[in-house]
Structures are given as C-alpha cells and as structure tokens.
Design a protein around this motif. Structure first.
Motif, PDB file in Angstrom:
ATOM      1  N   SER A   2       7.817 -26.001  -2.342  1.00  0.00           N
ATOM      2  CA  SER A   2       8.819 -26.741  -2.728  1.00  0.00           C
ATOM      3  C   SER A   2      10.020 -26.118  -3.203  1.00  0.00           C
ATOM      4  O   SER A   2      11.205 -26.549  -3.426  1.00  0.00           O
ATOM      5  N   PHE A   3      10.143 -24.707  -3.214  1.00  0.00           N
ATOM      6  CA  PHE A   3      11.262 -24.000  -3.454  1.00  0.00           C
ATOM      7  C   PHE A   3      11.605 -23.151  -2.219  1.00  0.00           C
ATOM      8  O   PHE A   3      12.542 -22.315  -2.415  1.00  0.00           O
ATOM      9  N   GLN A   4      11.202 -23.573  -1.285  1.00  0.00           N
ATOM     10  CA  GLN A   4      11.690 -23.104   0.206  1.00  0.00           C
ATOM     11  C   GLN A   4      12.389 -23.848   1.034  1.00  0.00           C
ATOM     12  O   GLN A   4      12.149 -25.089   0.943  1.00  0.00           O
ATOM     13  N   GLU A   5      12.968 -23.433   2.239  1.00  0.00           N
ATOM     14  CA  GLU A   5      13.479 -24.081   3.254  1.00  0.00           C
ATOM     15  C   GLU A   5      12.457 -24.012   4.394  1.00  0.00           C
ATOM     16  O   GLU A   5      11.885 -23.169   4.848  1.00  0.00           O
ATOM     17  N   VAL A   6      11.830 -25.002   4.690  1.00  0.00           N
ATOM     18  CA  VAL A   6      10.763 -25.293   5.583  1.00  0.00           C
ATOM     19  C   VAL A   6      10.896 -26.220   6.717  1.00  0.00           C
ATOM     20  O   VAL A   6      11.502 -27.392   6.584  1.00  0.00           O
ATOM     21  N   ASP A   7      10.689 -25.714   8.215  1.00  0.00           N
ATOM     22  CA  ASP A   7      10.879 -26.789   9.211  1.00  0.00           C
ATOM     23  C   ASP A   7       9.661 -26.426  10.128  1.00  0.00           C
ATOM     24  O   ASP A   7       8.816 -25.513   9.760  1.00  0.00           O
TER      25      ASP A   7
END
Length: 300
Positions: free
Chosen positions: A41-46
């Motif tokens: 939830s604190f990261q940029e995820v794709d």
C-alpha cells in the motif's frame, strides 16, 4: 541439540513446541501476506512489478489518491450502512428467535436446528437463491409484498439504485441470523433460573425481568456477537458478487468488493491493498472488542 530433544521428550519443552507450530503456521499463511499487503500500500505497483518485492516507494500517495477519488466516500458510506444494518438486523431477529426458543415447547430443538441451514450454506449459493427471491419480474418477495398490499408495482431490487444495497443487506441478515441466535441461546442458557424466580416473587413483570436481569447478564455475550458480526460483515464478499456486483453505478459497492475490483479487474493492486489496510484497522478494533468482551467469561 541433545538437550533440546531430551527436554521435549521429558515434557518440559512440549508446551513450547505445541504452541510454536500453530504460531509458525499462522505467521507463514496469515502474517506474511498481511505484512506484504501493508508494504504494497506504500508502493507503486503495476502488472510488471507485481512479482517483485522491491518496488518504488511512494509513501502515503496511494492513501491520498484514494480519498481524493469521487467514489471513495459514497462507497465508505455504503459500507457503514451495510455493516450497521446487517449487524442490527441479525442481532434483533436472532435475539427474538433465541428468546422464542428459550421457552421450552415440543419440537423446539429440531426446529431451531433448521435455522442453521442458512449459516452452513456457501455465500454464493445464498446469493443465487436471493437472486431469484429478489427478482423484479418473478421474485417471491415482490409477490408477497403485492399480495399483502404493501406495494402496487414490482420493485427491481438488484438494479434500482435506491434498493440495490438493501437487497444485499436483506440477504446478509438472513445469512447471519442463525449464528446470532445460537450464540445468544448459549448466553441465555447460562443465566441462573433462580434470579428470575426471585424477581417474579418481588413483583417484576416480564419487561422488568428482561431489562434488569437478561440484558445485564448477556452483556459480554452481546459484545462478542457485535464484534464478531463486524468482522464477518466486513469480510462479506460472496453476496455482492452474486447479487449486484457493486452496481448499478457503485450504489451497492462496499470496500471489500471494491478492493477486489480494483486489484483483479482494474489491476490497480496498490489501491486495492490500501483499501485492505483500512479494513484491517476496523477488524483489529473489532478483535480488541471481542477479546475484552470474552475476557470475563474466560476468567470465570
């Protein structure tokens, strides 16, 4: 190593080993995914970085973006209405049934057992049944309401924005009422009969006995039921998937279904994880209430 094995065989370390195995099991299957979800939830995820734990750190950006979306607050309000109405309906009907079956009469035991059918049925099966019941054209509920004069025309429960959320609430109340009834029946059976006999000798009527004896003696049970109801209701996903799919236009969407939709339909895994973390906070609060409610029973 030999000392450790001897302590286990002698019984001194058996209790430690007995506790450590379930804790390790819970940590691997529940603890690690929970930590992974919070970190995500604190990261940029794709789609391309989903399989890697090392991803760009964005701080609270996902939380800020989430609460900046126009649909967030209506969905949170839907969740609050769904949780409050479901818990209240399940508790009131379950308490009424528990009081009804508390009075001994022939066939009470097997009749009470029939109510457990709703609790043991899978959520998707319950959703399919209520899909037919709530159908706007040939549903049983519309038929009963028309025949009793409550409505003059059909209500399209699943597709009408003003009724879609209540369609899932009705199904969820039916699903969880029996669980409330069983727990409340157990709590009622633990109240000493002599308290009611003494109160009746003092001239207390049925309402006074209920208000001064039943409710105070059921306080811990009621607290546990409300806490468990909050946990189970926040986990409810199957009914939304089977009845409304969060529609129309998010009028029946709630956080637990939205988290799944964002993650596995829109592939926005970071936002889905963010919603899950917010839900975890409420579940932890309910868990604390449940533990505090049952602490007296455990000590007693």
């Amino acid at each position: 190593m030999k000392r450790i094995l001897s302590s286990i065989t002698d019984g001194r370390g058996f209790d430690v080993g007995l506790v450590s195995l379930p804790l390790a099991f819970l940590f691997v299957l529940s603890g690690l995914p929970l930590v992974y979800n919070v970190v995500m939830s604190f990261q940029e995820v794709d789609m391309f970085s989903l399989g890697s734990f090392s991803r760009p750190f964005v701080g609270f950006k996902n939380y800020i973006d989430l609460f900046g979306q126009p649909e967030t607050w209506p969905i949170l309000l839907n969740t609050a209405i769904f949780v409050t109405a479901s818990i209240a309906g399940q508790f009131l009907i379950g308490f009424g049934l528990a009081l009804f079956f508390w009075v001994s009469f022939p066939g009470a035991s097997w009749l009470r057992g029939l109510f457990l059918v709703s609790w043991v049925m899978p959520g998707l099966v319950v959703g399919a049944i209520w899909n037919w019941i709530l159908s706007g054209d040939f549903g049983v509920l519309n038929f009963l309401l028309r025949e009793t004069g409550v409505i003059s025309g059909n209500i399209f429960w699943r597709s009408d924005p003003s009724h879609s959320l209540w369609a899932v609430i009705i199904a969820n109340i039916w699903l969880g009422t029996s669980f409330n009834m069983i727990l409340l029946s157990v709590g009622l059976s633990g109240i000493p009969k002599d308290l009611y006999e003494a109160a009746e000798l003092d001239g207390a009527n049925a309402f006074q006995r209920f208000w001064t004896i039943t409710l105070p003696m059921m306080r811990s049970t009621i607290g546990a039921i409300v806490a468990l109801g909050l946990i189970f209701t926040l986990q409810q996903f199957d009914l939304f998937a089977a009845i409304t799919s969060g529609g129309p236009n998010n009028t029946s969407n709630v956080t637990q279904y939205w988290a799944w939709d964002l993650s596995f339909r829109q592939y926005d895994f970071a936002k889905g994880a963010t919603i899950s973390v917010i839900m975890i906070v409420f579940v932890m609060f309910a868990s604390v209430v449940y533990v505090r409610s049952t602490r007296h029973e455990v000590r007693g």
